[in-house]
Every structure is written in structure tokens, then in C-alpha cells.
Design a protein around this motif. Sequence first.
Motif, PDB file in Angstrom:
ATOM      1  N   TRP A  14       0.825  -1.212   0.000  1.00 28.81           N
ATOM      2  CA  TRP A  14       0.000   0.000   0.000  1.00 28.81           C
ATOM      3  C   TRP A  14       0.857   1.260   0.000  1.00 28.81           C
ATOM      4  N   GLY A  15       2.044   1.180   0.570  1.00 25.30           N
ATOM      5  CA  GLY A  15       2.914   2.353   0.608  1.00 25.30           C
ATOM      6  C   GLY A  15       3.594   2.658  -0.714  1.00 25.30           C
ATOM      7  N   ARG A  16       3.584   1.713  -1.660  1.00 26.82           N
ATOM      8  CA  ARG A  16       4.141   1.880  -3.005  1.00 26.82           C
ATOM      9  C   ARG A  16       5.646   2.132  -3.005  1.00 26.82           C
ATOM     10  N   SER A  17       6.326   1.749  -1.954  1.00 22.44           N
ATOM     11  CA  SER A  17       7.781   1.924  -1.910  1.00 22.44           C
ATOM     12  C   SER A  17       8.515   0.691  -2.418  1.00 22.44           C
ATOM     13  N   VAL A  18       7.813  -0.441  -2.499  1.00 23.28           N
ATOM     14  CA  VAL A  18       8.403  -1.690  -2.980  1.00 23.28           C
ATOM     15  C   VAL A  18       7.498  -2.247  -4.075  1.00 23.28           C
ATOM     16  N   HIS A  19       8.107  -2.681  -5.179  1.00 24.72           N
ATOM     17  CA  HIS A  19       7.343  -3.200  -6.316  1.00 24.72           C
ATOM     18  C   HIS A  19       7.950  -4.524  -6.762  1.00 24.72           C
ATOM     19  N   ARG A  20       7.098  -5.437  -7.208  1.00 25.84           N
ATOM     20  CA  ARG A  20       7.541  -6.714  -7.756  1.00 25.84           C
ATOM     21  C   ARG A  20       6.651  -7.068  -8.942  1.00 25.84           C
ATOM     22  N   TRP A 317      -3.790   9.119  -0.539  1.00 27.46           N
ATOM     23  CA  TRP A 317      -2.668   9.373   0.365  1.00 27.46           C
ATOM     24  C   TRP A 317      -1.342   8.806  -0.153  1.00 27.46           C
ATOM     25  N   PRO A 318      -1.238   7.517  -0.515  1.00 26.10           N
ATOM     26  CA  PRO A 318       0.054   7.034  -1.036  1.00 26.10           C
ATOM     27  C   PRO A 318       0.471   7.741  -2.329  1.00 26.10           C
ATOM     28  N   ALA A 319      -0.514   8.074  -3.174  1.00 25.55           N
ATOM     29  CA  ALA A 319      -0.191   8.730  -4.446  1.00 25.55           C
ATOM     30  C   ALA A 319       0.453  10.090  -4.227  1.00 25.55           C
ATOM     31  N   ALA A 320       0.094  10.770  -3.126  1.00 30.93           N
ATOM     32  CA  ALA A 320       0.618  12.109  -2.864  1.00 30.93           C
ATOM     33  C   ALA A 320       2.112  12.115  -2.584  1.00 30.93           C
ATOM     34  N   PHE A 321       2.687  10.942  -2.261  1.00 30.40           N
ATOM     35  CA  PHE A 321       4.110  10.869  -1.923  1.00 30.40           C
ATOM     36  C   PHE A 321       5.005  10.698  -3.150  1.00 30.40           C
ATOM     37  N   GLY A 325       6.835   6.559  -3.295  1.00 34.23           N
ATOM     38  CA  GLY A 325       5.915   6.106  -2.274  1.00 34.23           C
ATOM     39  C   GLY A 325       6.271   6.543  -0.869  1.00 34.23           C
ATOM     40  N   LEU A 326       5.669   5.871   0.108  1.00 38.99           N
ATOM     41  CA  LEU A 326       5.863   6.233   1.507  1.00 38.99           C
ATOM     42  C   LEU A 326       6.286   5.026   2.320  1.00 38.99           C
ATOM     43  N   ILE A 327       6.947   5.333   3.411  1.00 36.16           N
ATOM     44  CA  ILE A 327       7.301   4.336   4.419  1.00 36.16           C
ATOM     45  C   ILE A 327       6.492   4.660   5.672  1.00 36.16           C
ATOM     46  N   GLN A 328       5.770   3.672   6.208  1.00 35.60           N
ATOM     47  CA  GLN A 328       5.222   3.872   7.542  1.00 35.60           C
ATOM     48  C   GLN A 328       6.068   3.063   8.506  1.00 35.60           C
ATOM     49  N   TYR A 329       6.651   3.768   9.452  1.00 35.61           N
ATOM     50  CA  TYR A 329       7.488   3.143  10.463  1.00 35.61           C
ATOM     51  C   TYR A 329       6.692   3.147  11.755  1.00 35.61           C
ATOM     52  N   GLN A 330       6.292   1.962  12.206  1.00 38.38           N
ATOM     53  CA  GLN A 330       5.504   1.859  13.427  1.00 38.38           C
ATOM     54  C   GLN A 330       6.222   0.970  14.422  1.00 38.38           C
ATOM     55  N   PHE A 331       6.302   1.433  15.650  1.00 37.93           N
ATOM     56  CA  PHE A 331       6.976   0.660  16.683  1.00 37.93           C
ATOM     57  C   PHE A 331       6.180   0.715  17.975  1.00 37.93           C
ATOM     58  N   ALA A 332       6.424  -0.272  18.827  1.00 42.07           N
ATOM     59  CA  ALA A 332       5.787  -0.350  20.136  1.00 42.07           C
ATOM     60  C   ALA A 332       6.860  -0.255  21.208  1.00 42.07           C
ATOM     61  N   LEU A 333       6.470   0.308  22.365  1.00 45.55           N
ATOM     62  CA  LEU A 333       7.390   0.504  23.479  1.00 45.55           C
ATOM     63  C   LEU A 333       6.721   0.101  24.787  1.00 45.55           C
ATOM     64  N   LEU A 409       5.861  -5.748  11.850  1.00 43.19           N
ATOM     65  CA  LEU A 409       6.282  -6.448  10.652  1.00 43.19           C
ATOM     66  C   LEU A 409       5.343  -6.204   9.475  1.00 43.19           C
ATOM     67  N   ALA A 410       4.050  -6.065   9.743  1.00 46.77           N
ATOM     68  CA  ALA A 410       3.078  -5.894   8.660  1.00 46.77           C
ATOM     69  C   ALA A 410       3.281  -4.586   7.908  1.00 46.77           C
ATOM     70  N   LYS A 411       3.980  -3.647   8.505  1.00 45.80           N
ATOM     71  CA  LYS A 411       4.193  -2.355   7.850  1.00 45.80           C
ATOM     72  C   LYS A 411       5.651  -2.108   7.492  1.00 45.80           C
ATOM     73  N   ASP A 412       6.521  -3.007   7.863  1.00 46.03           N
ATOM     74  CA  ASP A 412       7.955  -2.734   7.753  1.00 46.03           C
ATOM     75  C   ASP A 412       8.459  -2.779   6.319  1.00 46.03           C
ATOM     76  N   ALA A 413       9.459  -1.925   6.056  1.00 40.68           N
ATOM     77  CA  ALA A 413      10.173  -1.972   4.785  1.00 40.68           C
ATOM     78  C   ALA A 413      11.653  -1.661   4.968  1.00 40.68           C
ATOM     79  N   VAL A 414      12.084  -1.294   6.190  1.00 43.28           N
ATOM     80  CA  VAL A 414      13.431  -0.749   6.344  1.00 43.28           C
ATOM     81  C   VAL A 414      14.209  -1.240   7.564  1.00 43.28           C
TER      82      VAL A 414
END
Length: 455
Positions: A14-20, A317-321, A325-333, A409-414
Motif C-alpha cells: 500500500w505504501g508503493r515503496s516496494v514493487h515486484r 494518500w500514497p499517491a501524494a508521496f 511512495g511512503l514508508i510507515q514506520y511503526q513501533f511499540a514501546l 512487521l506488517a508495515k515494515d520496509a526498512v
Amino acid sequence: MTLEHPSTHALSGWGRSVHRSSPVRRPTFDGGLVEAVLAEPRITVRGAGKSYGDAALPNGGIVLDMTSRNRILSFDQREGVLIVESGALLRDVIDQTLSLGWKLPVVPGTERITIGGAIASDVHGKNHPGAGSFGRHVRWLALLRSDGNIVQLSAGQDADAFWATIGGMGLTGVILHAAIQLQRVDTGWVVRNRRRTRSLDETLEAMQSLAARQELDPERHVIAWLDAHAPGASLGRGIVDEFYGASTLDLPGSVAPYPEARTAAARNRRSLPGPGLVSRATIAAASAARWHLSRSANSQLATLRSALCPLDRADSWPAAFGRRGLIQYQFALPPDELDVVRAVLVFLGTHGMTPALATLKTFGFDSAAPLSFPIPGWTLAVDLPARWVHGTLRPVDKLVAGAGGRVYLAKDAVTDPELIPVMYPRLASWQRTQRRLDPSQRWSSGLAERLGLLT
């Protein structure tokens, strides 16, 4: 019946930063699905493709698209138990059950993901302190293993395999269908209370007080938007929204208890050329405008679906980047590591990477699933143009891991793959169960290969 040749498709997250570009199979019945699995040495299972990064993208082999298997098989209206195929969208379930007085107990920011994807990612909503994550409400599931055998799993029937599949990122097998326990509701509406805060400390204080109420009420949802561009002591000021289920007494006489579904069809908007519209200047202007134009207010009515699924109103939203594309970096603490939230916001700002969107939620309790993301404490998600990242989040990875946190993990790319065993200390246990379920070593994904999840 002869197995048809797969067709080749261009795929992305969905972030369009990775393509295959990959061969794709879409079997619609069990026999064809088993045949497709046994015919291929390397398979990536894919649902609606709403993971931000490469979790549902291949690293060789074929993609098994499950969206054609989308039937609701049965619904017990007395007990609220739904049996549904894994390719059905959450939207399909909500369409069929909400007007009957039942809802999914956990819904993420979109209803356009599949049931299988929700289980494989063990998604969470804005009500985690009371409701937990999606897997907590799965009574049992049917799993197709890589050797062609179909097994039924539950917390009482091969619990290790059941919890390895929940949050297992599609790497234990193909989820065919599942039984989900729904939750009763009085109406399809929520009441919203909004508070505008003037600093990160004030935002955190507001959310901590609301978390205590959430623990007692699974229908209470809380999320905060943070102004990550505000200077000095104002950094992290924000808007804290609390939603809770509306009863019929909360509704004006002219309002129907269950609003008519008006879910717009998803539109795959083309990415804007070059860097798109998201820049440091537009982020600064939009952040300031959003905070200044918002006001604290109580007892405002909103539809349940619009309140819980804001991403479904943001097709562009992803198209605007732009093209990258975009990276969403989400973490828990953990709960006592709030200083890391501030440190991450400061790091991003000083490195010219102020997020286009930053949201904060609270988590309530851990899961029996080894790769499930939520832990007791906090979760921060930031949206960044992919063109800004290029390995610059490695210091953030170390901050998060050092504080006892983890990335989603479901949102990770980096994320730095060396830190995954630190972030997920039960990874080795999950790997042993995964190897038992996948003796043919067929399941894979870009995420699994990049992070070494299967080694």
C-alpha cells in the motif's frame, strides 16, 4: 483438472515503496488450491495487498492471491460466531453483520483488508487495552500446509501452530477459513470526545487517563494525532480522540440505529510524478493548520465505520508521496519508555524527516503469538516519504530495540534485520513451529527474506 498457468502482474504494497512483477495464481476451490500449492516450490500468500511494505510481495516463486475465496460460510446470530473464508474483506463482514447488531471486535485503520491478512498480521485497533488484537477473537482456523494437508487449529488444538499462524505473516501456510467471535453493539454509531493538547506531555497524560477507561470497556477507542513539526516545548502537541459505542438513547429521534452503508469502492490512484505533493513545507503548513483548526469538543456523533477506518477516506494518500511512495514506520514501546517517543520525534526533526503523519495509541497486554506486534505500552506510527529514508532509521531501530520495543512487521520496509531477534525474543520458538508446519519449505515473502525470519 489441469492447473492453469499463472498470469504475471505488477504488485506493490500500500505504501508503493516496494514493487515486484510476479506470476499470480487465484484458485477458487480447495482442490485447485492444494494442486497449486503442490505444483510450486516457492509461494507467497497475498490477500488485499494493504501491507505497507513487502510482507505480501514475493522474493522469487509465485504469489497465491486469496481474494477470490471470499464467502461468508455461516453466521450464528445468537452467539455471534462467524465462519468466513480468508479472502473476504473486513468490509464484507461488516456489511453483513453490523445491521444485525454485531461487529468485529478489532478493526484497524481500514476495512479493506482480508480476514486472512488480519489474522496473519494479528492486526490491532484503537481499542487494544480492552479488546486486544484480532487473533484473540479467532476461535479456530483451517490451515493448508505446504505438504497439501489441511488441519484445524485452535488454542486448544495444536496451540503452538495456532499461535504461530496468528501474527505469522502468512509463513505457516494458507489460512482457508476461520471462526471469529463477534461483539454485540446497540447501534452503528459512536460518540466522539476530542481534546486538543499543547505539548507531548499533555498528550501522553490525556492518553494515560483514557487507557484506564479502555481497559474496562472493549468498545472504547482512543488515538492521538501528534504535531511533529511544532517547535520547542510544543513538539508533540496534538488532538486526542476518544470514541465509544452510542446507545439508542444517544441518537436523535430522526437517526436510524444502523446507518446505511456508503462505502466507496477503492480507487487505485496513480502516483504523482517526481516527489509528489509531500515536502517539508507542505508538512509544516498542514500540521499547523490541522492543530489550529481543531477544537476540543464532546459528545459528537459519528458512524462507527468512519471513526474506525479513516484510511478508507484517503485513497490518494500514497499517491501524494510521488513515484517512490511512503514508508510507515511503526513501533511499540513498554509503558515506562515514553522518553523514546520524544527522542524519535526529535531525531526525525533534526534529520529533516518530520513525518507527514504521526499517530500514537496505547496497547494493553501481550499475546501468546510469538510474532504478534502489540506489547503493553505505546505505539507510534509515522508516515515518511520513502525518498527520505535510505537507511537513516537505523539509529531509531537501535533506540526501539534497546528500550525493549519492536517494529510492526506488517508495515515494515526498512528495519535492520540484525535487531529482529532482539525485538521478537520468541522468534526461535516460532521458527521451530514454522519448520514443522512447512516441511516442504514452500512459504516465503520479501519481508521474510529481507529480515531472515525463516533462518
